[in-house]
Design a protein around this motif. Structure first.
Motif, PDB file in Angstrom:
ATOM      1  N   THR A  61      17.835   9.562  -5.715  1.00 26.74           N
ATOM      2  CA  THR A  61      17.250   9.955  -4.436  1.00 26.74           C
ATOM      3  C   THR A  61      18.298  10.470  -3.465  1.00 26.74           C
ATOM      4  N   GLN A  62      17.839  11.333  -2.578  1.00 24.15           N
ATOM      5  CA  GLN A  62      18.651  11.779  -1.444  1.00 24.15           C
ATOM      6  C   GLN A  62      17.700  12.124  -0.308  1.00 24.15           C
ATOM      7  N   PHE A  63      18.107  11.790   0.918  1.00 20.74           N
ATOM      8  CA  PHE A  63      17.296  12.046   2.114  1.00 20.74           C
ATOM      9  C   PHE A  63      17.993  13.106   2.949  1.00 20.74           C
ATOM     10  N   ILE A  64      17.335  14.267   3.063  1.00 22.99           N
ATOM     11  CA  ILE A  64      17.848  15.380   3.870  1.00 22.99           C
ATOM     12  C   ILE A  64      16.693  15.822   4.774  1.00 22.99           C
ATOM     13  N   PRO A  65      16.445  15.085   5.870  1.00 20.25           N
ATOM     14  CA  PRO A  65      15.284  15.387   6.712  1.00 20.25           C
ATOM     15  C   PRO A  65      15.405  16.721   7.437  1.00 20.25           C
ATOM     16  N   ILE A  66      14.296  17.456   7.438  1.00 16.18           N
ATOM     17  CA  ILE A  66      14.225  18.782   8.060  1.00 16.18           C
ATOM     18  C   ILE A  66      13.037  18.796   9.022  1.00 16.18           C
ATOM     19  N   ALA A  67      13.310  18.860  10.315  1.00 13.60           N
ATOM     20  CA  ALA A  67      12.231  18.874  11.310  1.00 13.60           C
ATOM     21  C   ALA A  67      11.788  20.290  11.652  1.00 13.60           C
ATOM     22  N   GLY A  68      12.682  21.264  11.545  1.00 18.03           N
ATOM     23  CA  GLY A  68      12.325  22.631  11.909  1.00 18.03           C
ATOM     24  C   GLY A  68      13.349  23.625  11.408  1.00 18.03           C
ATOM     25  N   GLU A  70      15.855  25.130  12.741  1.00 13.92           N
ATOM     26  CA  GLU A  70      17.269  24.886  13.048  1.00 13.92           C
ATOM     27  C   GLU A  70      17.889  23.898  12.063  1.00 13.92           C
ATOM     28  N   ASP A  71      17.088  22.944  11.578  1.00 17.17           N
ATOM     29  CA  ASP A  71      17.581  21.985  10.593  1.00 17.17           C
ATOM     30  C   ASP A  71      17.811  22.649   9.239  1.00 17.17           C
ATOM     31  N   ILE A  72      16.991  23.628   8.906  1.00 13.64           N
ATOM     32  CA  ILE A  72      17.154  24.320   7.623  1.00 13.64           C
ATOM     33  C   ILE A  72      18.535  24.956   7.559  1.00 13.64           C
ATOM     34  N   GLU A  73      18.913  25.662   8.591  1.00 12.37           N
ATOM     35  CA  GLU A  73      20.229  26.298   8.616  1.00 12.37           C
ATOM     36  C   GLU A  73      21.340  25.250   8.591  1.00 12.37           C
ATOM     37  N   ALA A  74      21.161  24.189   9.331  1.00 16.40           N
ATOM     38  CA  ALA A  74      22.195  23.159   9.438  1.00 16.40           C
ATOM     39  C   ALA A  74      22.350  22.340   8.156  1.00 16.40           C
ATOM     40  N   ARG A  75      21.285  22.201   7.375  1.00 18.30           N
ATOM     41  CA  ARG A  75      21.320  21.305   6.209  1.00 18.30           C
ATOM     42  C   ARG A  75      21.306  22.024   4.867  1.00 18.30           C
ATOM     43  N   LYS A  76      21.352  23.370   4.873  1.00 15.54           N
ATOM     44  CA  LYS A  76      21.263  24.104   3.602  1.00 15.54           C
ATOM     45  C   LYS A  76      22.423  23.777   2.670  1.00 15.54           C
ATOM     46  N   ASP A  77      23.624  23.562   3.201  1.00 20.88           N
ATOM     47  CA  ASP A  77      24.760  23.214   2.350  1.00 20.88           C
ATOM     48  C   ASP A  77      24.576  21.829   1.730  1.00 20.88           C
ATOM     49  N   ASP A  78      24.013  20.897   2.492  1.00 11.97           N
ATOM     50  CA  ASP A  78      23.744  19.549   1.968  1.00 11.97           C
ATOM     51  C   ASP A  78      22.752  19.622   0.803  1.00 11.97           C
ATOM     52  N   PHE A  79      21.731  20.463   0.968  1.00 19.58           N
ATOM     53  CA  PHE A  79      20.717  20.615  -0.079  1.00 19.58           C
ATOM     54  C   PHE A  79      21.330  21.248  -1.325  1.00 19.58           C
ATOM     55  N   LYS A  84      23.443  20.345  -6.945  1.00 22.53           N
ATOM     56  CA  LYS A  84      24.562  20.345  -7.896  1.00 22.53           C
ATOM     57  C   LYS A  84      24.846  18.945  -8.422  1.00 22.53           C
ATOM     58  N   ASP A  85      24.739  17.945  -7.551  1.00 20.23           N
ATOM     59  CA  ASP A  85      25.141  16.582  -7.888  1.00 20.23           C
ATOM     60  C   ASP A  85      24.068  15.772  -8.620  1.00 20.23           C
ATOM     61  N   MET A  86      22.800  16.073  -8.370  1.00 22.21           N
ATOM     62  CA  MET A  86      21.716  15.244  -8.895  1.00 22.21           C
ATOM     63  C   MET A  86      21.234  15.777 -10.240  1.00 22.21           C
ATOM     64  N   PRO A  87      20.837  14.866 -11.144  1.00 22.73           N
ATOM     65  CA  PRO A  87      20.288  15.343 -12.409  1.00 22.73           C
ATOM     66  C   PRO A  87      18.919  15.989 -12.208  1.00 22.73           C
ATOM     67  N   GLY A  88      18.686  17.052 -12.917  1.00 19.05           N
ATOM     68  CA  GLY A  88      17.404  17.748 -12.812  1.00 19.05           C
ATOM     69  C   GLY A  88      16.506  17.392 -13.982  1.00 19.05           C
ATOM     70  N   PRO A  89      15.276  17.764 -13.823  1.00 18.40           N
ATOM     71  CA  PRO A  89      14.707  18.507 -12.704  1.00 18.40           C
ATOM     72  C   PRO A  89      14.558  17.652 -11.443  1.00 18.40           C
ATOM     73  N   LEU A 103      14.103  25.462   2.623  1.00 16.33           N
ATOM     74  CA  LEU A 103      15.443  24.908   2.505  1.00 16.33           C
ATOM     75  C   LEU A 103      16.069  25.332   1.168  1.00 16.33           C
ATOM     76  N   TYR A 104      15.276  25.320   0.116  1.00 14.75           N
ATOM     77  CA  TYR A 104      15.772  25.786  -1.187  1.00 14.75           C
ATOM     78  C   TYR A 104      16.245  27.235  -1.079  1.00 14.75           C
ATOM     79  N   GLU A 105      15.436  28.096  -0.497  1.00 15.96           N
ATOM     80  CA  GLU A 105      15.810  29.510  -0.357  1.00 15.96           C
ATOM     81  C   GLU A 105      17.093  29.662   0.464  1.00 15.96           C
ATOM     82  N   ALA A 106      17.196  28.929   1.557  1.00 14.90           N
ATOM     83  CA  ALA A 106      18.403  28.999   2.386  1.00 14.90           C
ATOM     84  C   ALA A 106      19.619  28.489   1.636  1.00 14.90           C
ATOM     85  N   SER A 107      19.420  27.480   0.787  1.00 15.40           N
ATOM     86  CA  SER A 107      20.547  26.903   0.053  1.00 15.40           C
ATOM     87  C   SER A 107      21.079  27.852  -1.014  1.00 15.40           C
ATOM     88  N   ARG A 108      20.263  28.773  -1.456  1.00 11.06           N
ATOM     89  CA  ARG A 108      20.701  29.742  -2.465  1.00 11.06           C
ATOM     90  C   ARG A 108      21.849  30.587  -1.916  1.00 11.06           C
TER      91      ARG A 108
END
Length: 112
Positions: A61-68, A70-79, A84-89, A103-108
């Motif tokens: 698990t990981q918690f990366i809360p996104i309220a709006g 502005e959070d998407i831009e701020a947290r895209k690197d965390d996502f 990268k770190d978590m086993p998929g899927p 957030l996925y799209e921004a993280s790309r």
């Protein structure tokens, strides 16, 4: 639970219940990322409850809360790092799955 696959490793969904975490694991997911902030609406399960149920089901698990937006831009690197770190899927969720998808799209772009 409406799960939408967005690539070979990542799917998004709306808010699961703690009881649905076992089903998430049974569907082959190995990790979950919570993108919904606690307290967004009455009756919503807290991340602490969801995390415990997910871990009981064998999910990372990981918690990366996104309220709006502005959070998407701020947290895209965390996502991007979590993916990268978590086993998929990996299943990422928020209220409807929309913010998780954004957030996925921004993280790309952060993925380099």
């Amino acid at each position: 639970m409406d799960i939408r696959q967005i690539d070979e490793n990542v799917s998004v969904a709306g808010q699961p219940t703690p009881a649905e975490m076992r089903m998430v694991a049974e569907q082959g997911f190995r990790s979950v990322i919570g993108n919904r902030p606690d307290g967004e609406e009455p009756g919503q399960p807290a991340w602490k409850e969801l995390e415990a149920a997910a871990q009981d089901a064998g999910l990372q698990t990981q918690f990366i809360p996104i309220a709006g937006a502005e959070d998407i831009e701020a947290r895209k690197d965390d996502f991007a790092q979590a993916l990268k770190d978590m086993p998929g899927p990996v299943l990422a969720f928020c209220r409807t799955g929309t913010r998780s998808g954004m957030l996925y799209e921004a993280s790309r772009s952060a993925d380099g």
